[in-house]
Motif scaffolding. Sequence first.
Motif, PDB file in Angstrom:
ATOM      1  N   ASP A  14      79.343  31.015 -42.671  1.00  0.00           N
ATOM      2  CA  ASP A  14      80.133  31.317 -43.858  1.00  0.00           C
ATOM      3  C   ASP A  14      80.833  32.654 -43.611  1.00  0.00           C
ATOM      4  OD1 ASP A  14      81.017  31.286 -46.608  1.00  0.00           O
ATOM      5  OD2 ASP A  14      79.421  32.724 -47.031  1.00  0.00           O
ATOM      6  N   THR A  45      79.723  32.223 -59.469  1.00  0.00           N
ATOM      7  CA  THR A  45      79.880  31.224 -58.413  1.00  0.00           C
ATOM      8  C   THR A  45      78.747  31.327 -57.405  1.00  0.00           C
ATOM      9  OG1 THR A  45      82.279  31.384 -58.670  1.00  0.00           O
ATOM     10  CG2 THR A  45      81.466  30.301 -56.683  1.00  0.00           C
ATOM     11  N   GLY A  48      75.671  29.757 -58.508  1.00  0.00           N
ATOM     12  CA  GLY A  48      75.747  28.324 -58.735  1.00  0.00           C
ATOM     13  C   GLY A  48      75.959  27.944 -60.186  1.00  0.00           C
ATOM     14  N   ASP A  51      81.223  26.107 -60.784  1.00  0.00           N
ATOM     15  CA  ASP A  51      81.662  25.322 -59.636  1.00  0.00           C
ATOM     16  C   ASP A  51      82.617  26.132 -58.766  1.00  0.00           C
ATOM     17  OD1 ASP A  51      82.236  22.628 -58.248  1.00  0.00           O
ATOM     18  OD2 ASP A  51      84.229  23.299 -58.881  1.00  0.00           O
ATOM     19  N   PHE A  52      82.404  26.093 -57.449  1.00  0.00           N
ATOM     20  CA  PHE A  52      83.205  26.919 -56.546  1.00  0.00           C
ATOM     21  C   PHE A  52      84.694  26.623 -56.663  1.00  0.00           C
ATOM     22  CE2 PHE A  52      85.520  27.429 -52.575  1.00  0.00           C
ATOM     23  CZ  PHE A  52      85.351  28.780 -52.351  1.00  0.00           C
ATOM     24  N   GLN A  53      85.057  25.354 -56.674  1.00  0.00           N
ATOM     25  CA  GLN A  53      86.478  25.024 -56.696  1.00  0.00           C
ATOM     26  C   GLN A  53      87.137  25.484 -57.992  1.00  0.00           C
ATOM     27  OE1 GLN A  53      87.413  21.012 -55.538  1.00  0.00           O
ATOM     28  NE2 GLN A  53      86.144  21.093 -53.704  1.00  0.00           N
ATOM     29  N   GLY A 100      85.448  28.583 -47.811  1.00  0.00           N
ATOM     30  CA  GLY A 100      86.316  28.067 -48.860  1.00  0.00           C
ATOM     31  C   GLY A 100      87.531  28.935 -49.101  1.00  0.00           C
ATOM     32  N   SER A 120      90.104  26.530 -46.549  1.00  0.00           N
ATOM     33  CA  SER A 120      90.968  25.886 -47.536  1.00  0.00           C
ATOM     34  C   SER A 120      92.420  26.283 -47.271  1.00  0.00           C
ATOM     35  CB  SER A 120      90.555  26.307 -48.949  1.00  0.00           C
ATOM     36  OG  SER A 120      89.197  25.980 -49.198  1.00  0.00           O
ATOM     37  N   ASP A 137      85.969  20.854 -46.813  1.00  0.00           N
ATOM     38  CA  ASP A 137      84.724  20.114 -47.014  1.00  0.00           C
ATOM     39  C   ASP A 137      83.741  20.661 -45.981  1.00  0.00           C
ATOM     40  OD1 ASP A 137      82.602  18.269 -46.810  1.00  0.00           O
ATOM     41  OD2 ASP A 137      83.871  16.601 -47.442  1.00  0.00           O
ATOM     42  N   LYS A 138      82.810  21.492 -46.435  1.00  0.00           N
ATOM     43  CA  LYS A 138      81.928  22.176 -45.485  1.00  0.00           C
ATOM     44  C   LYS A 138      80.996  21.205 -44.758  1.00  0.00           C
ATOM     45  CE  LYS A 138      82.026  26.903 -47.190  1.00  0.00           C
ATOM     46  NZ  LYS A 138      81.238  28.146 -47.311  1.00  0.00           N
ATOM     47  N   ASN A 160      77.917  27.217 -52.623  1.00  0.00           N
ATOM     48  CA  ASN A 160      78.951  26.397 -51.992  1.00  0.00           C
ATOM     49  C   ASN A 160      78.688  26.165 -50.503  1.00  0.00           C
ATOM     50  OD1 ASN A 160      79.678  29.212 -51.512  1.00  0.00           O
ATOM     51  ND2 ASN A 160      81.602  28.428 -50.683  1.00  0.00           N
ATOM     52  N   ASP A 161      77.658  26.831 -49.948  1.00  0.00           N
ATOM     53  CA  ASP A 161      77.284  26.603 -48.548  1.00  0.00           C
ATOM     54  C   ASP A 161      76.292  25.453 -48.392  1.00  0.00           C
ATOM     55  OD1 ASP A 161      78.819  28.753 -47.494  1.00  0.00           O
ATOM     56  OD2 ASP A 161      77.276  30.162 -48.146  1.00  0.00           O
TER      57      ASP A 161
END
Length: 205
Positions: A14, A45, A48, A51-53, A100, A120, A137-138, A160-161
């Motif tokens: 990351d 974020t 958690g 949402d990351f996006q 991301g 991204s 998309d990780k 997000n990881d």
Amino acid sequence: MGEISLQESIYAFDLDGTITRKETLPVLATALGVDAEIALLTRLTMEGKLDFQQSFKLRYCVLRNLPIGKIHDIMEEIPLDSAIEEFIKENRDACAIVTGNLDSWIEPIVRKLGCRCFSSCEIHRPEAFVPDICFVDKGEAIRELRIDAKRVVAVGEGANDIPMLAEADIAIGYGGIHKPADEVISLADYVAQDGEELCRMLNHL
């Protein structure tokens, strides 16, 4: 036809809070004077709770007002973890950044490290006032890296990881800047608390 020779290991890192000693978006926010707003979104974020996006789109809409040249100047000055930076530079062909963050924003860091990067990107549409974002998309990044290696080792700390840690053969939670998310700790095979400990671990796996 002979068999294709695979690398023994590929290491996927990351970026923010792992390779970098600071989260990059809050640093950009300081330049715009919106520190508190971006810091709150970043913290939620990481935990958690957001949402990351969704969070990244909100932060992007604010930070895109910075000229790209200014963003690059700031990214050039973002401190990197010295041990992780050295490990990547010594093993460029076996390392990758999986983030991301936007490719156009982090280009100076990627150039400095000289390894592969999955990130991204912006999608500009004539009818849209604000560009869309095509998020990395990780998990898919790890699957792509596995084509070239017998195993993939992934390092991350945030919620997000989780897709890349879940897909990796060996998952390492990293706590150099932030305490890893609870889900990351539950998923991790190992946890490292700083860059030197992490790199010793990577060299002995």
